[in-house]
Every structure is written in structure tokens, then in C-alpha cells.
Motif scaffolding. Structure first.
Motif, PDB file in Angstrom:
ATOM      1  N   PHE A  16      -1.183  55.937  95.008  1.00 35.20           N
ATOM      2  CA  PHE A  16      -2.596  56.050  94.634  1.00 35.20           C
ATOM      3  C   PHE A  16      -2.863  55.352  93.315  1.00 35.20           C
ATOM      4  CE2 PHE A  16      -1.285  59.996  96.732  1.00 35.20           C
ATOM      5  CZ  PHE A  16      -2.111  59.987  97.843  1.00 35.20           C
ATOM      6  N   ASP A  17      -3.889  54.511  93.307  1.00 37.18           N
ATOM      7  CA  ASP A  17      -4.427  54.042  92.033  1.00 37.18           C
ATOM      8  C   ASP A  17      -5.044  55.260  91.334  1.00 37.18           C
ATOM      9  OD1 ASP A  17      -5.704  52.396  90.021  1.00 37.18           O
ATOM     10  OD2 ASP A  17      -7.560  52.733  91.153  1.00 37.18           O
ATOM     11  N   PHE A  18      -5.104  55.238  90.001  1.00 35.19           N
ATOM     12  CA  PHE A  18      -5.626  56.402  89.279  1.00 35.19           C
ATOM     13  C   PHE A  18      -7.126  56.260  88.996  1.00 35.19           C
ATOM     14  CE2 PHE A  18      -5.903  59.208  85.433  1.00 35.19           C
ATOM     15  CZ  PHE A  18      -5.574  60.392  86.079  1.00 35.19           C
ATOM     16  N   ASP A  19      -7.465  55.423  88.008  1.00 40.65           N
ATOM     17  CA  ASP A  19      -8.864  55.335  87.566  1.00 40.65           C
ATOM     18  C   ASP A  19      -9.765  54.733  88.656  1.00 40.65           C
ATOM     19  OD1 ASP A  19      -8.772  56.084  84.550  1.00 40.65           O
ATOM     20  OD2 ASP A  19      -7.075  54.741  84.870  1.00 40.65           O
ATOM     21  N   GLY A  20     -10.796  55.433  89.006  1.00 39.21           N
ATOM     22  CA  GLY A  20     -11.749  54.923  89.994  1.00 39.21           C
ATOM     23  C   GLY A  20     -11.366  55.265  91.420  1.00 39.21           C
ATOM     24  N   THR A  21     -10.094  55.651  91.613  1.00 42.41           N
ATOM     25  CA  THR A  21      -9.681  56.038  92.967  1.00 42.41           C
ATOM     26  C   THR A  21      -9.480  57.553  92.988  1.00 42.41           C
ATOM     27  OG1 THR A  21      -8.680  53.863  93.331  1.00 42.41           O
ATOM     28  CG2 THR A  21      -7.994  55.631  94.813  1.00 42.41           C
ATOM     29  N   LEU A  22      -8.342  58.000  92.476  1.00 45.57           N
ATOM     30  CA  LEU A  22      -8.097  59.442  92.453  1.00 45.57           C
ATOM     31  C   LEU A  22      -8.977  60.129  91.406  1.00 45.57           C
ATOM     32  CD1 LEU A  22      -6.215  61.336  93.928  1.00 45.57           C
ATOM     33  CD2 LEU A  22      -4.468  60.875  92.201  1.00 45.57           C
ATOM     34  N   ARG A 172      -6.422  41.922  87.214  1.00 47.60           N
ATOM     35  CA  ARG A 172      -7.767  42.171  86.703  1.00 47.60           C
ATOM     36  C   ARG A 172      -8.219  43.553  87.140  1.00 47.60           C
ATOM     37  NH1 ARG A 172     -13.404  39.619  88.995  1.00 47.60           N
ATOM     38  NH2 ARG A 172     -14.720  40.986  87.761  1.00 47.60           N
ATOM     39  N   ASN A 173      -8.858  44.256  86.222  1.00 48.50           N
ATOM     40  CA  ASN A 173      -9.450  45.547  86.563  1.00 48.50           C
ATOM     41  C   ASN A 173     -10.740  45.656  85.770  1.00 48.50           C
ATOM     42  OD1 ASN A 173      -9.950  48.117  87.434  1.00 48.50           O
ATOM     43  ND2 ASN A 173      -8.279  49.080  86.289  1.00 48.50           N
ATOM     44  N   SER A 174     -11.847  45.486  86.466  1.00 45.03           N
ATOM     45  CA  SER A 174     -13.165  45.531  85.830  1.00 45.03           C
ATOM     46  C   SER A 174     -13.252  44.467  84.722  1.00 45.03           C
ATOM     47  CB  SER A 174     -13.426  46.948  85.321  1.00 45.03           C
ATOM     48  OG  SER A 174     -14.636  47.022  84.644  1.00 45.03           O
ATOM     49  N   GLY A 208      -6.658  52.025  96.692  1.00 42.69           N
ATOM     50  CA  GLY A 208      -7.139  51.579  95.385  1.00 42.69           C
ATOM     51  C   GLY A 208      -8.564  51.070  95.475  1.00 42.69           C
ATOM     52  N   ASP A 209      -9.169  50.840  94.308  1.00 41.12           N
ATOM     53  CA  ASP A 209     -10.588  50.484  94.280  1.00 41.12           C
ATOM     54  C   ASP A 209     -10.905  49.167  93.587  1.00 41.12           C
ATOM     55  OD1 ASP A 209      -9.983  51.597  91.642  1.00 41.12           O
ATOM     56  OD2 ASP A 209     -12.144  51.504  91.313  1.00 41.12           O
ATOM     57  N   SER A 210      -9.903  48.574  92.885  1.00 43.54           N
ATOM     58  CA  SER A 210     -10.259  47.415  92.064  1.00 43.54           C
ATOM     59  C   SER A 210      -9.276  46.255  92.259  1.00 43.54           C
ATOM     60  CB  SER A 210     -10.324  47.831  90.595  1.00 43.54           C
ATOM     61  OG  SER A 210     -10.880  46.779  89.833  1.00 43.54           O
ATOM     62  N   HIS A 211      -9.576  45.116  91.599  1.00 40.51           N
ATOM     63  CA  HIS A 211      -8.810  43.881  91.842  1.00 40.51           C
ATOM     64  C   HIS A 211      -7.306  44.042  91.663  1.00 40.51           C
ATOM     65  CE1 HIS A 211     -12.949  42.505  90.936  1.00 40.51           C
ATOM     66  NE2 HIS A 211     -12.687  41.664  91.909  1.00 40.51           N
ATOM     67  N   ASN A 212      -6.907  44.870  90.701  1.00 38.17           N
ATOM     68  CA  ASN A 212      -5.461  45.001  90.471  1.00 38.17           C
ATOM     69  C   ASN A 212      -4.764  45.794  91.584  1.00 38.17           C
ATOM     70  OD1 ASN A 212      -6.526  47.486  89.713  1.00 38.17           O
ATOM     71  ND2 ASN A 212      -5.211  47.717  87.920  1.00 38.17           N
ATOM     72  N   ASP A 213      -5.530  46.257  92.572  1.00 39.87           N
ATOM     73  CA  ASP A 213      -4.936  46.948  93.723  1.00 39.87           C
ATOM     74  C   ASP A 213      -4.723  46.012  94.917  1.00 39.87           C
ATOM     75  OD1 ASP A 213      -4.923  49.603  92.562  1.00 39.87           O
ATOM     76  OD2 ASP A 213      -7.100  49.505  92.687  1.00 39.87           O
ATOM     77  N   LEU A 214      -5.204  44.769  94.813  1.00 39.01           N
ATOM     78  CA  LEU A 214      -5.129  43.843  95.955  1.00 39.01           C
ATOM     79  C   LEU A 214      -3.710  43.716  96.496  1.00 39.01           C
ATOM     80  CD1 LEU A 214      -7.557  40.969  94.917  1.00 39.01           C
ATOM     81  CD2 LEU A 214      -7.695  42.310  97.022  1.00 39.01           C
TER      82      LEU A 214
HETATM   83 MG   LIG Z   1      -8.893  51.662  89.773  1.00 35.61          MG
END
Ligand SMILES: [Mg+2]
Length: 268
Positions: A16-22, A172-174, A208-214
């Protein structure tokens, strides 16, 4: 704080990604209590190991565990998108030394080779944007933009420049960007955790929710993928393209929805 009881033969790995996901700072609690109840249940019924795969440093992530009132620790974490730590029995974190050492070595060598190129990229960023170039110990090059639009401009500009050094990549993340080595990211780190437990990518779930999760949402690293409804467009496209699930709920409630989708299929 400790982990759940040790699993002798895990059958699946959850990432799990943390910020923005969990984690959603606007919710109270920031991580839903039901998430932890579900993890306990999946541990028993499906023998899952779970981990947090984040851009945060280990220290910053530990603050997040306390602040979000985690009732127990994850089995593993990936910090700064590339360092692996395994939970010990007493609530501490052991670096997964072979991987972390190799990563540090490769990243160090790359930054030496790419010093001039990075200086040119820095000049370009500072000349044309209001973004801040960051350099500190253990983190040789990063950028903080003022807006998402500015970061999108920077990525477009930096992409052809960085092609001169094939090993150079970034996460990248945001509005944040961290330069790094193309072989060390959330995806390869997840595969290394799976390798330790002799599990294939097909047994890995990533969300995940952001680019660094690709990278970790690629079928090469996770056979089960999902993103919450609040994920950025590129992540939604990646997950949809790989046959994964875009949840209707946001953040932690989206995580619960995705876990039920993949692990409660056997229920009526
Ligand atoms: Mg995130």
C-alpha cells in the motif's frame, strides 16, 4: 507497537502507498479502523503479509504510524521508494541489507556519473521556474515545484535531457520529484520483498494514487492492482489498462473496497 504474529508460509503480499491512498489527513482517523480489522482477517484466511510502500523516509513514516493510530505494524516497509526494511519481533526495523547496500552503491555511482547532467537540469529548472532544487545528505537531487502544473512542465522539459544518462530516472509525487536510479523504485522493491518470500508477482497486490506508484502497479511487479477514486489520471489509466480496479471510494475506504474485491471473491 508490534506486527501481527509471524506467518510461516505467506501466500500473498499486499503493498500500500501511504499518503493519499491509505492515509487521508482530512479524515479522522486518517486510516479507517476497518482497514486494520480486514488485515487481521486476511492474515488468518489468506495468509497475507502487508507493507507500506512510500516516498516518505522511515522516520517520517513511523510518525505517520503513531499519528494514524496503527494498532499493529506492517510486516515490511519500502521508504523513499527504494529502501527495504523488515519488521523485527520487538517493533523495530531491520534494513534488508543486501538490497539497500546495492541500491546505495548504484545510486551513488549514478550521481557521480550524472553530476554535470544534473547541474544542467538544475540550471534549466531554476532559470525557467520558481521551483526549489533540493540537495541534502542521502538525497542528492530533488525538486519542489510551486504547483502541479509547474511540476508537469518540469517533467516534460527534463525528460529529453535525462535521456542522456539511461540509468537516471525520477519519482514524482504531486509537486515533489526525487531523482534516482531506474532499477530501484516501488515496483522493483516490491518484487524484492516477494522474492524473499518466494512468491511470484501474481501473488502481489499493489495500490497507489500518484505518479511514484506507476512502477509498482505494473503487472511485472503486481498481479492484483488497484487505485482509489482520488488517484491522478495517469494512475487511473495504468490500473485500467492492466485490468485492475479503480475503486468508487476514496483513500482508505477505497483500499477496503479493493481488498474485498480481490480477496472476498469466494464469498456469496
Ligand atoms: Mg500517494
Amino acid at each position: 507497537m508490534q506486527t501481527l504474529p509471524v506467518l510461516p508460509m505467506p501466500a500473498a503480499i499486499l503493498s500500500f502507498d501511504f499518503d493519499g491512498t491509505l492515509h487521508d489527513p482530512a479524515s479522522d482517523p486518517a486510516v479507517p479502523v476497518e482497514f486494520f480489522e480486514l488485515i487481521r482477517e486476511l492474515r488468518l484466511r489468506h495468509r497475507v503479509l502487508w507493507g507500506i510502500n512510500t516516498g516518505r523516509s522511515l522516520g517520517h513514516l513511523q510518525e505517520g504510524f503513531v499519528e494514524s493510530k496503527f494498532p499493529f505494524l506492517p510486516d515490511w516497509v519500502v521508504a523513499r521508494e527504494r529502501e527495504i526494511y523488515l519488521a523485527d519481533r520487538s517493533g523495530g526495523w531491520l534494513p534488508h541489507a543486501p538490497w539497500n547496500r546495492q541500491c546505495e552503491l548504484e545510486v551513488h555511482g549514478l550521481f557521480q556519473r550524472a553530476a554535470k547532467l544534473l547541474a544542467r537540469i538544475r540550471q534549466e529548472v531554476e532559470e525557467h521556474t520558481g521551483a526549489k532544487w533540493m540537495e541534502w545528505h542521502g538525497e542528492p537531487a530533488g525538486v519542489i515545484a510551486q504547483t502541479e502544473e509547474e511540476m508537469a512542465w518540469i517533467v516534460e522539459r527534463v525528460t529529453p535531457m535525462a535521456a542522456a544518462e539511461p540509468h537516471l530516472s525520477w519519482q514524482r509525487n504531486s509537486i515533489w520529484l526525487r531523482f534516482g536510479h531506474r532499477d530501484f523504485h516501488k515496483g522493483s522493491s516490491l518484487s524484492e520483498v516477494a522474492r524473499i518470500h518466494r512468491l511470484p508477482a501474481g501473488c502481489c497486490f499493489a495500490m497507489g494514487d500518484s505518479h511514484n506508484d506507476l512502477d509498482m502497479l505494473d503487472p511485472a511487479h503486481a498481479g492484483m492492482t488497484a487505485c482509489p477514486a482520488n488517484a491522478v489520471e495517469e494512475i487511473r489509466a495504468k490500473v485500467a489498462g492492466g485490468g485492475g480496479l479503480i475503486t468508487t471510494a476514496v483513500h482508505g475506504h477505497g483500499v477496503i473496497e479493493a481488498l474485498r474485491h480481490y480477496f472476498h471473491k469466494d464469498r456469496a
